[in-house]
Motif scaffolding. Structure first.
Motif, PDB file in Angstrom:
ATOM      1  N   ARG A 128     -19.266 -22.218   3.619  1.00  0.00           N
ATOM      2  CA  ARG A 128     -18.219 -20.782   2.535  1.00  0.00           C
ATOM      3  C   ARG A 128     -18.568 -19.934   3.091  1.00  0.00           C
ATOM      4  O   ARG A 128     -17.673 -18.484   3.494  1.00  0.00           O
ATOM      5  CB  ARG A 128     -18.759 -21.780   1.745  1.00  0.00           C
ATOM      6  CG  ARG A 128     -17.928 -21.266   0.055  1.00  0.00           C
ATOM      7  CD  ARG A 128     -19.322 -21.025  -0.729  1.00  0.00           C
ATOM      8  NE  ARG A 128     -20.657 -20.340  -0.381  1.00  0.00           N
ATOM      9  CZ  ARG A 128     -20.802 -19.394  -0.852  1.00  0.00           C
ATOM     10  NH1 ARG A 128     -19.487 -17.990  -0.876  1.00  0.00           N
ATOM     11  NH2 ARG A 128     -22.091 -19.197  -0.683  1.00  0.00           N
TER      12      ARG A 128
ATOM     13  N   GLN B  67     -15.120 -17.457   4.356  1.00  0.00           N
ATOM     14  CA  GLN B  67     -15.143 -16.349   3.498  1.00  0.00           C
ATOM     15  C   GLN B  67     -15.318 -14.960   4.877  1.00  0.00           C
ATOM     16  O   GLN B  67     -14.081 -13.728   4.404  1.00  0.00           O
ATOM     17  CB  GLN B  67     -16.247 -15.647   2.682  1.00  0.00           C
ATOM     18  CG  GLN B  67     -15.484 -15.503   1.893  1.00  0.00           C
ATOM     19  CD  GLN B  67     -16.184 -14.708   0.367  1.00  0.00           C
ATOM     20  OE1 GLN B  67     -16.003 -15.737   0.002  1.00  0.00           O
ATOM     21  NE2 GLN B  67     -16.341 -14.638   0.134  1.00  0.00           N
TER      22      GLN B  67
ATOM     23  N   ARG C 133     -11.597 -18.375  -0.088  1.00  0.00           N
ATOM     24  CA  ARG C 133     -11.303 -16.870  -0.753  1.00  0.00           C
ATOM     25  C   ARG C 133     -12.033 -15.578   1.015  1.00  0.00           C
ATOM     26  O   ARG C 133     -12.600 -16.282   2.117  1.00  0.00           O
ATOM     27  CB  ARG C 133     -12.828 -16.077  -1.439  1.00  0.00           C
ATOM     28  CG  ARG C 133     -13.175 -16.781  -2.487  1.00  0.00           C
ATOM     29  CD  ARG C 133     -14.314 -17.077  -3.398  1.00  0.00           C
ATOM     30  NE  ARG C 133     -14.368 -17.056  -4.870  1.00  0.00           N
ATOM     31  CZ  ARG C 133     -13.477 -17.135  -5.315  1.00  0.00           C
ATOM     32  NH1 ARG C 133     -12.845 -16.529  -5.722  1.00  0.00           N
ATOM     33  NH2 ARG C 133     -13.924 -18.029  -6.822  1.00  0.00           N
TER      34      ARG C 133
ATOM     35  N   SER D  99     -12.558  -9.593  -1.367  1.00  0.00           N
ATOM     36  CA  SER D  99     -11.436  -9.015  -3.093  1.00  0.00           C
ATOM     37  C   SER D  99     -11.054  -7.473  -2.619  1.00  0.00           C
ATOM     38  O   SER D  99     -10.088  -6.975  -2.944  1.00  0.00           O
ATOM     39  CB  SER D  99     -12.619  -8.638  -3.987  1.00  0.00           C
ATOM     40  OG  SER D  99     -14.035  -8.306  -3.988  1.00  0.00           O
TER      41      SER D  99
ATOM     42  N   ASN E 293     -24.201  -4.359   3.366  1.00  0.00           N
ATOM     43  CA  ASN E 293     -24.317  -5.781   3.521  1.00  0.00           C
ATOM     44  C   ASN E 293     -24.284  -6.851   5.306  1.00  0.00           C
ATOM     45  O   ASN E 293     -25.676  -7.771   4.897  1.00  0.00           O
ATOM     46  CB  ASN E 293     -22.625  -7.115   3.187  1.00  0.00           C
ATOM     47  CG  ASN E 293     -22.880  -8.411   3.107  1.00  0.00           C
ATOM     48  OD1 ASN E 293     -21.855  -8.725   4.107  1.00  0.00           O
ATOM     49  ND2 ASN E 293     -23.211  -8.499   1.912  1.00  0.00           N
TER      50      ASN E 293
ATOM     51  N   MET F 112     -18.156  -3.749  -5.291  1.00  0.00           N
ATOM     52  CA  MET F 112     -17.788  -5.037  -5.755  1.00  0.00           C
ATOM     53  C   MET F 112     -17.789  -5.634  -4.554  1.00  0.00           C
ATOM     54  O   MET F 112     -17.533  -7.074  -4.725  1.00  0.00           O
ATOM     55  CB  MET F 112     -16.001  -5.026  -6.449  1.00  0.00           C
ATOM     56  CG  MET F 112     -16.388  -4.831  -7.469  1.00  0.00           C
ATOM     57  SD  MET F 112     -14.260  -4.541  -8.807  1.00  0.00           S
ATOM     58  CE  MET F 112     -13.981  -3.392  -9.743  1.00  0.00           C
ATOM     59  N   MET F 113     -17.187  -5.418  -3.753  1.00  0.00           N
ATOM     60  CA  MET F 113     -17.675  -6.042  -2.097  1.00  0.00           C
ATOM     61  C   MET F 113     -19.389  -6.622  -1.868  1.00  0.00           C
ATOM     62  O   MET F 113     -19.021  -7.509  -1.409  1.00  0.00           O
ATOM     63  CB  MET F 113     -17.352  -5.152  -1.291  1.00  0.00           C
ATOM     64  CG  MET F 113     -16.334  -4.482  -0.754  1.00  0.00           C
ATOM     65  SD  MET F 113     -16.376  -3.856   1.097  1.00  0.00           S
ATOM     66  CE  MET F 113     -16.958  -4.814   2.002  1.00  0.00           C
TER      67      MET F 113
ATOM     68  N   GLY G 149     -20.265  -8.075  -4.024  1.00  0.00           N
ATOM     69  CA  GLY G 149     -20.355  -9.615  -4.887  1.00  0.00           C
ATOM     70  C   GLY G 149     -21.146  -9.204  -6.797  1.00  0.00           C
ATOM     71  O   GLY G 149     -21.249  -7.976  -7.059  1.00  0.00           O
ATOM     72  N   PRO G 150     -20.844 -11.083  -7.252  1.00  0.00           N
ATOM     73  CA  PRO G 150     -21.848 -10.055  -8.439  1.00  0.00           C
ATOM     74  C   PRO G 150     -22.698  -9.640  -9.314  1.00  0.00           C
ATOM     75  O   PRO G 150     -23.515 -10.069  -7.908  1.00  0.00           O
ATOM     76  CB  PRO G 150     -21.124 -12.157  -8.828  1.00  0.00           C
ATOM     77  CG  PRO G 150     -21.486 -12.796  -8.139  1.00  0.00           C
ATOM     78  CD  PRO G 150     -20.891 -11.987  -6.797  1.00  0.00           C
TER      79      PRO G 150
ATOM     80  N   SER H 170     -24.725 -14.555  -9.816  1.00  0.00           N
ATOM     81  CA  SER H 170     -24.898 -15.332  -8.861  1.00  0.00           C
ATOM     82  C   SER H 170     -25.259 -16.268  -8.447  1.00  0.00           C
ATOM     83  O   SER H 170     -25.784 -16.504  -8.688  1.00  0.00           O
ATOM     84  CB  SER H 170     -25.371 -14.022  -7.800  1.00  0.00           C
ATOM     85  OG  SER H 170     -25.172 -14.660  -5.770  1.00  0.00           O
ATOM     86  N   THR H 171     -23.897 -17.500  -8.020  1.00  0.00           N
ATOM     87  CA  THR H 171     -23.887 -18.592  -8.252  1.00  0.00           C
ATOM     88  C   THR H 171     -25.096 -18.763  -6.999  1.00  0.00           C
ATOM     89  O   THR H 171     -25.445 -20.161  -7.186  1.00  0.00           O
ATOM     90  CB  THR H 171     -22.874 -19.144  -7.607  1.00  0.00           C
ATOM     91  OG1 THR H 171     -21.614 -18.415  -8.120  1.00  0.00           O
ATOM     92  CG2 THR H 171     -22.454 -20.431  -9.339  1.00  0.00           C
ATOM     93  N   HIS H 172     -24.843 -18.608  -5.560  1.00  0.00           N
ATOM     94  CA  HIS H 172     -25.428 -19.434  -4.331  1.00  0.00           C
ATOM     95  C   HIS H 172     -26.676 -18.159  -4.142  1.00  0.00           C
ATOM     96  O   HIS H 172     -26.928 -18.640  -2.945  1.00  0.00           O
ATOM     97  CB  HIS H 172     -24.558 -19.021  -3.117  1.00  0.00           C
ATOM     98  CG  HIS H 172     -22.481 -18.833  -4.343  1.00  0.00           C
ATOM     99  ND1 HIS H 172     -22.808 -20.470  -4.116  1.00  0.00           N
ATOM    100  CD2 HIS H 172     -21.714 -19.138  -4.312  1.00  0.00           C
ATOM    101  CE1 HIS H 172     -21.578 -21.607  -4.080  1.00  0.00           C
ATOM    102  NE2 HIS H 172     -20.565 -20.124  -4.178  1.00  0.00           N
TER     103      HIS H 172
ATOM    104  N   LYS I 121     -30.013 -15.481   3.319  1.00  0.00           N
ATOM    105  CA  LYS I 121     -29.688 -13.987   2.176  1.00  0.00           C
ATOM    106  C   LYS I 121     -30.988 -12.981   2.325  1.00  0.00           C
ATOM    107  O   LYS I 121     -31.770 -13.706   2.157  1.00  0.00           O
ATOM    108  CB  LYS I 121     -28.611 -14.228   0.754  1.00  0.00           C
ATOM    109  CG  LYS I 121     -27.258 -13.861   0.548  1.00  0.00           C
ATOM    110  CD  LYS I 121     -27.419 -14.507  -1.140  1.00  0.00           C
ATOM    111  CE  LYS I 121     -25.366 -13.214  -0.894  1.00  0.00           C
ATOM    112  NZ  LYS I 121     -25.226 -13.496  -2.694  1.00  0.00           N
TER     113      LYS I 121
ATOM    114  N   ASN J 295     -27.860  -8.853  -4.012  1.00  0.00           N
ATOM    115  CA  ASN J 295     -26.331  -8.813  -3.908  1.00  0.00           C
ATOM    116  C   ASN J 295     -26.763  -7.419  -4.797  1.00  0.00           C
ATOM    117  O   ASN J 295     -25.674  -5.959  -4.179  1.00  0.00           O
ATOM    118  CB  ASN J 295     -25.412  -8.666  -4.922  1.00  0.00           C
ATOM    119  CG  ASN J 295     -24.989 -10.666  -4.521  1.00  0.00           C
ATOM    120  OD1 ASN J 295     -25.470 -11.002  -3.776  1.00  0.00           O
ATOM    121  ND2 ASN J 295     -23.940 -11.621  -5.603  1.00  0.00           N
TER     122      ASN J 295
END
Ligand code: ACO
Length: 311
Positions: free
Chosen positions: A35, A39, A105, A108, A134, A195-196, A198-199, A204-206, A216, A220
């Protein structure tokens, strides 16, 4: 129950060694990497469009040559990353299909338009600058092929960031019109660049699993803060302002405080409703269709001559 191969996986992680494609790994680890790497690869490929928009209109031959080289670098990054994803057992065809049908995805940031030449400078400074912040920790990611791909990518992104900064610096010291154009570009790219990352960590889900798996290395919000702290003094040298009335140095934290990010806008862009989402995917799928004859010719050559490439 822990299987033998899972404990070997855990031992490799605990020793901070790299997981290689032939090592056994939990399926969820493999899926998360596919994923994220996909992405990332899609972002590099789609990211060629906003800047490619200015290739024919660069203000000088020198700027055109630099931009051409940079856009080609992005294509190369996409190819490295697709190759890294392929080592996890997914094919390039499947990955491209997932991009074209919206099942995977891309960043953004590439759904915003490049309205003036100064946008090319702002993308180099802010977008590639955010990408470096990042991605440097990803050179220490637990999955070997991804970590190794990131070393060269970060070196090239570093050049991209500097060329963008230099271009904006030139505009900021040019005519009044050029300075205003540079400021307008920074005003439009600043918030989307934040915003790059992430939330926010809380949504953050992951993040928690990716941190346990050493994909990671920082959250974020930590990386976003690092980016803000780097950009403020750079903006001062440029003589440009960042469009945030709440941006100020905080003695207690030793960081810059910054204003609230418009997460509704981020969500809209992720849901496909950003300014350029449809155009980006239409152009990409059209380019893919236009390239069908090249793939057919390569397949015919391979069928005739086997795997051995021509000398
Ligand atoms: N753009 C699009 N989608 C995003 C973005 C973004 N900026 N940030 C987060 N998301 C998505 C995630 O993919 C995830 O979606 P999904 O669950 O449907 O797959 C969701 O938002 C929740 O986010 P997180 O749980 O925080 O996701 P993750 O742990 O993957 O962290 C991050 C996101 C930081 C972007 C991570 O994937 C990463 O570091 N990726 C590698 C870098 C990269 O892709 N850079 C591309 C742009 S740089 C360039 O091309 C110049």
């Amino acid at each position: 129950m822990t299987t033998i191969s899972e404990s070997r996986f855990d031992a490799l992680l605990a020793a901070d060694e790299r997981i290689e494609p032939r090592d056994e790994m939990p399926e969820a680890y493999r899926a998360t990497l596919i994923r994220q790497i996909a992405q990332h690869a899609h972002s590099e490929i789609i990211g060629m469009q906003p800047e490619g928009n200015w290739l024919t209109r660069a203000p000088s031959l020198r700027r055109k040559a630099i931009l051409l080289a940079k856009v080609q670098d992005e294509a190369g990054h996409g190819l490295y990353l697709y190759a890294a994803a392929e080592t996890l057992g997914v094919s390039r065809t499947e990955l491209l299909d997932a991009l074209h049908t919206g099942r995977q995805r891309y960043s953004s940031i590439f759904n915003y338009p490049t309205l003036t030449w100064a946008d090319v400078g702002a993308i180099g400074w802010l977008v590639d600058g955010a990408a470096i912040v990042n991605q440097i920790p990803l050179t220490r990611c637990s999955f070997g092929p991804y970590a190794r791909a990131m070393v060269r990518i970060c070196q090239e992104e570093s050049f991209h960031q500097r060329q963008g900064y230099e271009s904006l610096h030139t505009l900021a010291r040019g005519t009044e019109g050029q300075r205003a154009m540079a400021q307008d570009a920074v005003d439009r790219w600043w918030w989307p660049s934040l915003m790059m990352f992430g939330p926010p960590d809380a949504t953050s889900t992951h993040s928690s699993r990716s941190t346990e798996w050493k994909i990671k290395r920082h959250s974020n919000d930590e990386l976003r803060q690092r980016f803000v702290d780097l950009c403020v003094p750079q903006a001062e040298i440029l003589g440009l302002t960042l469009p945030d009335a709440d941006l100020r140095w905080n003695e207690q934290t030793g960081h810059y405080d910054y204003g609230e990010i418009d997460w509704a806008e981020f969500k809209a862009v992720l849901d496909g409703d950003g300014p350029c989402n449809r155009q980006r995917i239409e152009r990409r799928t059209q380019a893919h269709r236009d390239g069908q004859w090249v793939r057919d010719a390569a397949a015919a050559y391979q069928a005739k001559h086997g795997q051995t490439p021509a000398a």
